[in-house]
Enzyme design. Structure first.
Site, PDB file in Angstrom:
ATOM      1  N   TYR A   1     -80.970  12.832  23.312  1.00 28.41           N
ATOM      2  CA  TYR A   1     -79.698  13.440  22.921  1.00 28.41           C
ATOM      3  C   TYR A   1     -78.611  13.121  23.948  1.00 28.41           C
ATOM      4  CZ  TYR A   1     -81.922  16.404  19.315  1.00 28.41           C
ATOM      5  OH  TYR A   1     -82.573  16.870  18.199  1.00 28.41           O
TER       6      TYR A   1
ATOM      7  N   ASP B   1     -85.261  22.492   8.449  1.00 30.53           N
ATOM      8  CA  ASP B   1     -85.069  21.161   7.884  1.00 30.53           C
ATOM      9  C   ASP B   1     -83.955  21.277   6.847  1.00 30.53           C
ATOM     10  OD1 ASP B   1     -85.319  18.874   6.123  1.00 30.53           O
ATOM     11  OD2 ASP B   1     -87.296  18.521   6.982  1.00 30.53           O
TER      12      ASP B   1
ATOM     13  N   GLU C   1     -74.822  12.814  11.016  1.00 31.55           N
ATOM     14  CA  GLU C   1     -74.942  11.548  11.760  1.00 31.55           C
ATOM     15  C   GLU C   1     -76.427  11.240  11.804  1.00 31.55           C
ATOM     16  OE1 GLU C   1     -76.026   9.007  13.770  1.00 31.55           O
ATOM     17  OE2 GLU C   1     -75.490   9.976  15.671  1.00 31.55           O
TER      18      GLU C   1
ATOM     19  N   GLU D   1     -83.264   5.636   9.191  1.00 31.87           N
ATOM     20  CA  GLU D   1     -83.683   6.936   9.720  1.00 31.87           C
ATOM     21  C   GLU D   1     -83.643   7.996   8.617  1.00 31.87           C
ATOM     22  OE1 GLU D   1     -81.775   7.953  13.403  1.00 31.87           O
ATOM     23  OE2 GLU D   1     -82.395   6.086  14.374  1.00 31.87           O
TER      24      GLU D   1
END
Length: 734
Positions: free
Chosen positions: A376, A477, A499, A508
């Site tokens: 991160y 989620d 993002e 992804e």
């Protein structure tokens, strides 16, 4: 009595002292004072390595027993190393006469005349030029093979780090077979320089009437392939540069191929030098341009090969040669580096992307694996990306706020540690300052959804410390959001922000994630991003191909889950292990990687689009895709695969992109993807190649399958195997 060694004698004592003084003083190299200019010249002397190749013109009585003296004299002329016949000059320049009694001289280069470390550091052993294992005379070919093996053995005996062998034929399969067996089966790790002729016409087997589509590069590429594509760390190419440059060393697209090969050295023939303004040796501009264009690192070497005996009666010419060569390239590598010094706002300054050059990285799978704080933190350094996200949010607020509404509900899907959340709240303030002055302010009601329980800790801290408890944090989620929102009575969003993109756009699983919230959206909900498209471009890179193929799994990592469909399991000894039924090499080659590409060249001027996704997906369109992307090859090359990119339309005209022609300036959040082929595919000028790629989806994940079809100019077609069938090597779990 002097304590100086042979190594010290390579440069005058005062040079070493000046260098030490400069290093200890910590003075800036940017000064233009005369003393600094001298220092920069001397620094180039040690940084740029120029060698001298011993030829018949150097032969003197007992030279093979006075190598130390020979090298020391070269050091006085600013040469850092010597390329010397491994069997000695007497043996190297022997001339076969066809007589049965005519045998080559024995190897007679005594090792004790130099310390072992000096043999290793300062001598490149060259194979005797008369050796021709591919001779049409079977007896001489056999004799050559016998003596090639003897010289290889002596290279190992001396402990040399580097050897050179000069190719004199277009096709050298027998020589390649001997070298292949040696480098693959012997526990000796010297570097091999394969020296090419200066032009294809110099080859013994050149025939203008029968040779087609062959050039210097194909000579090297075929020889490399015949040697099993051994690692470019140990198996490299040396280009010979003469006064006459062939077309392939002047036409840029052909020259560029050497940037994708393990280029080790340039052998510069003295005959190319001309007289400069002051009568000193100078290099023609075309040759300087060639050297500069290919001088990608100061680790490259230059070797001077005398083709005239001028140096015998002009005592200064050797120094002039080395000085001119260093001057040609001494600043190239530094000038090509971005200025990331004090005051620079270049993003590469803090991300140190230079450390990632040609390093293979596995794409993240944030849907199935929780990211750690360090990942991160790396993402968050790229302020440019977040600024553009903020611009998109302001644009959406402007459009929604045009009706005078007081509140806009925004859901950030995948909050991480909160940088986009911070940017959304700043965008609220920017919008109000710009568009609501003198009016009632627009209020953003922000929800952040994040599934990573560890990141939730940070988000809660940010909510108290920075956001003044304005944010509703949902630990879930995002695909479960519709049910949670219904149970808790959350408002529907006016805007969703995410993002979730990888280097190849959808890799992804952004489509699958965002589709999971579609049922919760209003018909008017704005998605940021609105659309993203992946792109590909064919590339050539021997280095990347070899790096992918050579990956191995350490013993202690043998149970780490693969990137494919298979999971670790217990073996008969009750030990955890990750099995690869397809084999380790195939597993390596059938994955997509993220790479900051350096040692490569594109084989097409432009990229072409592959898959496009738009959000919200109210039509519930399938996320499976299939495409065929065709490129026409404009040169002979080895196709290793494709570089992958993407761009995304955040909102209307607000874009982010890593596609080369539209790359967002300064943004470094994503490196290109690499989609490799299992083996390099030889392509010729005019060949048409088509990448056939499918995006497939099942109940538990997503995967790509791909292969290439090549159609030659004569109509012949070749197809490579389908890679990653059923996601066996690269599988993105949902």
């Amino acid at each position: 009595m002097s304590n100086r060694t042979y190594a010290d004698n390579l440069f005058p004592q005062q040079v070493a002292e000046q260098h030490e003084e400069q290093m200890s003083s910590g003075s800036s190299p940017k000064s233009n004072s005369p003393s600094r200019s001298i220092s920069s010249v001397e620094a180039a002397n040690s940084r740029i390595h120029i060698g001298w190749m011993a030829t018949t013109l150097d032969v003197a009585e007992n030279l093979d027993r006075h190598v130390a003296t020979f090298c020391t004299r070269l050091g006085e002329f600013k040469y850092n190393f010597v390329v010397y016949p491994i069997g000695g000059v007497v043996r190297a320049f022997w001339t076969p006469n066809g007589s049965a009694e005519n045998h080559p001289p024995v190897i007679d280069l005594p090792d004790v005349q130099l310390r072992n470390d000096l043999w290793e550091s300062y001598v490149v052993g060259k194979i005797s030029p008369w050796i021709d294992c591919d001779s049409s005379d079977p007896a001489f070919a056999s004799l050559s093979e016998e003596h090639l093996l003897k010289e290889l053995s002596y290279i190992c005996y001396l402990g040399l780090q580097t050897m050179a062998i000069e190719l004199t034929r277009i096709s050298s399969p027998r020589t390649a077979a001997i070298l292949k067996k040696w480098i693959w089966t012997r526990n000796s790790r010297f570097t091999v320089w394969v020296q090419l002729p200066s032009a294809i016409e110099k080859c013994k087997d050149y025939d203008a009437f029968t040779i087609e589509h062959v050039d210097l590069w194909t000579i090297w590429a075929d020889f490399r392939k015949n040697c099993g594509n051994f690692s470019g760390v140990y198996f490299q190419v040396a280009l010979t540069i003469s006064s006459e440059l062939p077309d392939e060393l002047t036409e840029l697209k052909l020259v560029d191929r050497w940037k994708a090969e393990p280029l080790a050295a340039f052998v510069i023939e003295s005959g190319l030098f001309i007289s400069g303004r002051n009568g000193e040796a100078s290099i023609p501009s075309a040759h300087i341009n060639l050297l500069k264009h290919l001088w990608t690192t100061d680790a490259l070497r230059i070797v001077l090969r005398a083709t005239t005996d001028t140096f015998k009666y002009n005592t200064s010419i050797k120094s002039e040669y080395s000085q001119a060569l260093r001057h040609a390239v001494r600043n190239v590598n530094y000038r090509s580096r971005p200025d990331v010094g004090e005051g620079s706002n270049d993003s590469t300054h803090y991300l140190n992307v230079i450390e990632y050059k040609d390093v293979l990285q596995a794409p993240l799978q944030p849907l199935s694996e929780n990211l750690d704080s360090g990942v991160y933190n790396t993402f968050e350094q790229d302020q440019i990306k977040y600024d553009v996200y903020g611009e998109a949010v302001v644009g959406a607020l402007k459009d929604l706020g045009a009706d005078g509404r007081k509140t806009v509900v925004i859901y950030l899907l995948g909050g991480g540690r909160g940088p986009i959340g911070t940017k959304i709240l700043k965008s609220e303030r920017e919008y109000n300052n710009t568009f609501r002055q003198g009016q009632e302010s627009l209020k953003v009601k922000l929800y952040i959804v994040e599934k990573n329980p560890n990141a939730i800790v940070t988000l809660k801290y940010m909510n108290v410390r920075t956001w003044k408890r304005r944010v509703t944090i949902i630990e879930s989620d995002m695909r479960s959001l519709p049910g949670i929102a219904k149970d808790r009575g959350f408002e529907q969003p006016d805007i969703i922000v995410s993002e979730l993109l990888g280097s190849f756009g959808d890799n992804e699983l952004s489509p699958e994630c965002l589709d999971g919230v579609t049922g919760f959206l209003k018909p008017t909900t704005i998605s940021i991003p609105q659309k993203y498209t992946s792109y590909v471009k064919p590339i050539m890179s021997t280095h990347i191909h070899q790096t992918i193929k050579a990956q191995s799994i350490p013993y202690l990592s043998r149970a780490i889950p693969s990137h494919g469909r298979g999971e670790p399991e217990l073996d008969e000894d009750e030990m955890w292990i990750q099995k690869y039924p397809q084999g380790h090499v195939r597993n390596n080659m059938d994955q997509i990687y993220v790479v900051y590409l350096s040692k490569y060249i594109p084989l097409a001027e432009t990229t072409k689009p592959v898959f496009t996704f738009e959000h919200p997906n109210f039509m519930n369109s399938s996320n499976e895709r299939s495409d065929s992307i065709e490129f026409v090859m404009d040169r002979n090359a080895d196709l290793m695969g494709f570089a992958g990119y993407f761009d995304l339309q955040l909102y209307k005209t607000v874009m982010l992109s890593i596609e080369p022609s539209t790359h967002t300036p300064g943004m470094v959040s994503w490196f290109p993807a690499v989609i490799p082929l299992r083996d390099q595919l030889r392509v010729g000028e005019g060949d048409r190649i088509s990448l056939k790629i499918d995006r497939k989806v099942d109940n538990t994940g997503v995967w790509y399958e791909w292969h290439v079809e090549k159609k030659k100019t004569n109509g012949e077609s070749v197809s490579t195997p389908i890679q990653n069938p059923n996601g066996e090597s690269y599988y993105m779990r949902m």
